[in-house]
Design an enzyme around this catalytic site. Structure first.
Site, PDB file in Angstrom:
ATOM      1  CE  LYS A 190     -10.270  -8.931  10.652  1.00 54.58           C
ATOM      2  NZ  LYS A 190     -10.462  -8.622   9.435  1.00 54.58           N
ATOM      3  CG  LEU A 220      -4.991  -9.771   0.689  1.00 53.35           C
ATOM      4  CD1 LEU A 220      -3.808 -10.440   0.845  1.00 53.35           C
ATOM      5  CD2 LEU A 220      -5.999 -10.665  -0.298  1.00 53.35           C
ATOM      6  CB  THR A 269      -0.951  -0.136   1.173  1.00 51.96           C
ATOM      7  OG1 THR A 269      -1.833  -1.058   1.170  1.00 51.96           O
ATOM      8  CG2 THR A 269      -1.955   1.282   1.183  1.00 51.96           C
ATOM      9  CE  LYS A 326      -4.741  -1.535   0.829  1.00 52.85           C
ATOM     10  NZ  LYS A 326      -5.367  -2.697   1.164  1.00 52.85           N
ATOM     11  N   GLY A 360     -18.303  -0.357  18.047  1.00 51.14           N
ATOM     12  CA  GLY A 360     -17.130  -0.771  18.732  1.00 51.14           C
ATOM     13  C   GLY A 360     -16.250   0.312  19.472  1.00 51.14           C
ATOM     14  NE  ARG A 365       0.672  -5.101  12.150  1.00 50.00           N
ATOM     15  CZ  ARG A 365       1.217  -5.241  10.713  1.00 50.00           C
ATOM     16  NH1 ARG A 365       1.773  -4.986  10.129  1.00 50.00           N
ATOM     17  NH2 ARG A 365       0.545  -6.704  10.340  1.00 50.00           N
ATOM     18  CB  CYS A 399      -5.151  -1.965   6.477  1.00 46.24           C
ATOM     19  SG  CYS A 399      -4.170  -3.340   5.987  1.00 46.24           S
ATOM     20  CD  GLU A 420      -3.172  -5.555   0.831  1.00 42.42           C
ATOM     21  OE1 GLU A 420      -4.145  -6.507   0.970  1.00 42.42           O
ATOM     22  OE2 GLU A 420      -2.862  -4.668   1.600  1.00 42.42           O
TER      23      GLU A 420
END
Length: 446
Positions: free
Chosen positions: A327, A156, A121, A210, A259, A334, A266, A154
């Protein structure tokens, strides 16, 4: 097709393994000798569902190799993927030193034409910088070799990265060279059989796509947390609101879960980097700045609930903590909300007794040995002698706990839920005080 992947992190390792699984001949290269040695021994350095068998199967088949030999790796691949980290610099902008170092390495060792693919990225304009670096290095070596630089970001999700790579929603190819486009289409043909997922655009648009994708998702999360904070003060239930707005197909249900803040490798980094990019060209990205500020503040919510319940008297309290990763289905911590909570709790004189299905080794690596941190083997063990239960990560095994056991084990029957996993009426019926994000007033212990 012969493929080289620089960087054996989440992106590089998953990409390399998946490309090898469809028959491509892949070499992954990294400067970390220990990581390479472990991979060659079958030890996978990260937790990602489905990754370990995929790596082992293709390594045994000879289609996937790991090395620190950059020269051999460059000579091997017609396609050179750059999948190294772009950590935030001191000012929050993306640090491109590893990307440009790989570009220089490729130029140093290339003897034949290469397609150089930016998978990391990276900010808009990075492909131009990579092109310049390769050209400068080739000129210094008096070499004249054709190459192309492609942006191929990406998309992902950690915890579902293998499936995302095997079955991509879209394959973005940033190039204006028709021949390179055809080569990229051939490389990705095994993933593009059901319908055409390839979207071709110019390099700069691909780079921005991205960042725009991640910033949009982060915006949805921060917006929902803003609504949750309003609901809390207005006596409304954000879960009812979520269902109400999610039923609108223009909005949908994805990424509208309130939350205790987003984390990971990311969203925080990419929002900050795009803010810095905007500032550098004289544009103030007010929405993105608000997204970041809202998320930062949201990570203090769980501690504020804890302080409220104990009326500010937290010294000596032992807190049971369920969930450490940012998560579920990853060991990545991180920017995890758990870290902010633990650090605030420690400052207030609390000790932490924590359980996570996958992230406890990572927690140990980050914090080392501390008298005020105990890592335990089960979620039930975390409750013993604890004054309160705090939940930071919505792992599936936390979804249906024994509430009677929780009440009887905790010194104070209180659950502080950062992921809104439970029904407040159920908790109230058990005589447990329940603090959740945006659920109106907290339930009082019976």
């Amino acid at each position: 097709m012969k493929v080289t992947v620089f960087g054996i992190g989440y992106v590089g390792l998953v990409q390399g393994a998946v490309l090898s699984s469809v028959g491509h001949d892949v070499i992954c290269v990294d400067v970390d000798q220990s990581k390479v040695d472990k991979l060659n021994q079958g030890v996978i350095p990260i937790y990602e569902p489905g990754l370990t068998p995929l790596v082992k199967e293709n390594e045994e088949a000879g289609r996937l190799k790991f090395t620190t030999d950059a020269k051999a790796a460059v000579e091997h691949g017609d396609f050179q993927f750059i999948a190294v980290g772009t950590p935030p610099d001191e000012d929050g902008s993306a640090d491109l030193k590893y990307v440009l170092s790989v570009a220089e390495t490729i130029a140093n060792y290339m003897r034949t034409p290469k397609v150089i693919i930016n998978k990391s990225t990276v900010p808009v304009g990075t492909a131009d910088k990579v092109t310049l670096k390769v050209n400068e290095t080739l000129n210094q070596l008096s070499k004249s070799i054709d190459f192309s630089v492609v942006s191929n970001p990406e998309f992902l999700k950690e915890g579902a990265a293998v499936n995302d790579c095997l079955r991509p929603d879209r394959i973005i190819i940033g190039t204006s060279d028709k021949q390179v486009e055809e080569k990229m289409r051939e490389l990705y043909a095994p993933f593009n059989r059901n319908h055409d997922k390839v979207i071709v655009m110019d390099v700069r648009s691909a780079e921005l796509t991205k960042y725009a994708a991640n910033c949009m998702l982060a915006t949805k999360i921060s917006f929902m947390n803003e609504m949750a904070n309003l609901a809390e003060k207005l006596g409304a239930d954000i879960e009812a609101v979520r269902h109400g707005i999610g039923s609108d197909p223009r909005i949908g249900y994805q990424f509208i879960y309130p939350g205790c803040g987003y984390g990971g490798s990311c969203f925080p980094k990419d929002v900050q980097a795009l803010v810095k990019t905007a500032n550098a060209i004289g544009h103030q990205p007010k929405i993105l700045e608000a997204v970041e500020a809202t998320n930062y503040a949201q990570k203090d919510k769980l501690f504020s609930y804890l302080k409220d319940y104990f009326k500010g008297d937290l010294s000596g309290k032992r807190i049971a903590l369920w969930g450490l990763s940012f998560k579920p289905n990853t060991d990545d911590m991180r920017e995890a909300s758990s870290r902010r909570f633990m650090e605030l709790a420690w400052e207030a004189g609390c000790s932490i007794q924590a359980f996570d299905p996958e992230a406890m080794n990572e927690t140990q690596r980050i914090y080392g040995q501390r008298e005020d941190l105990t890592l335990v083997g089960t979620k039930e063990s975390a409750l013993k002698e604890a004054d309160a239960l705090v939940i930071c990560t919505e792992w599936s095994e936390f979804r249906a706990p024994d509430f009677d056991l929780i009440k009887s084990t905790l010194k104070s029957p209180v659950i502080i839920d950062g992921r809104n996993m439970y029904d407040p009426e159920t908790i109230e019926g058990k005589g447990i005080a329940y603090y959740a994000i945006g659920r109106g007033r907290s339930v009082k212990a019976v």
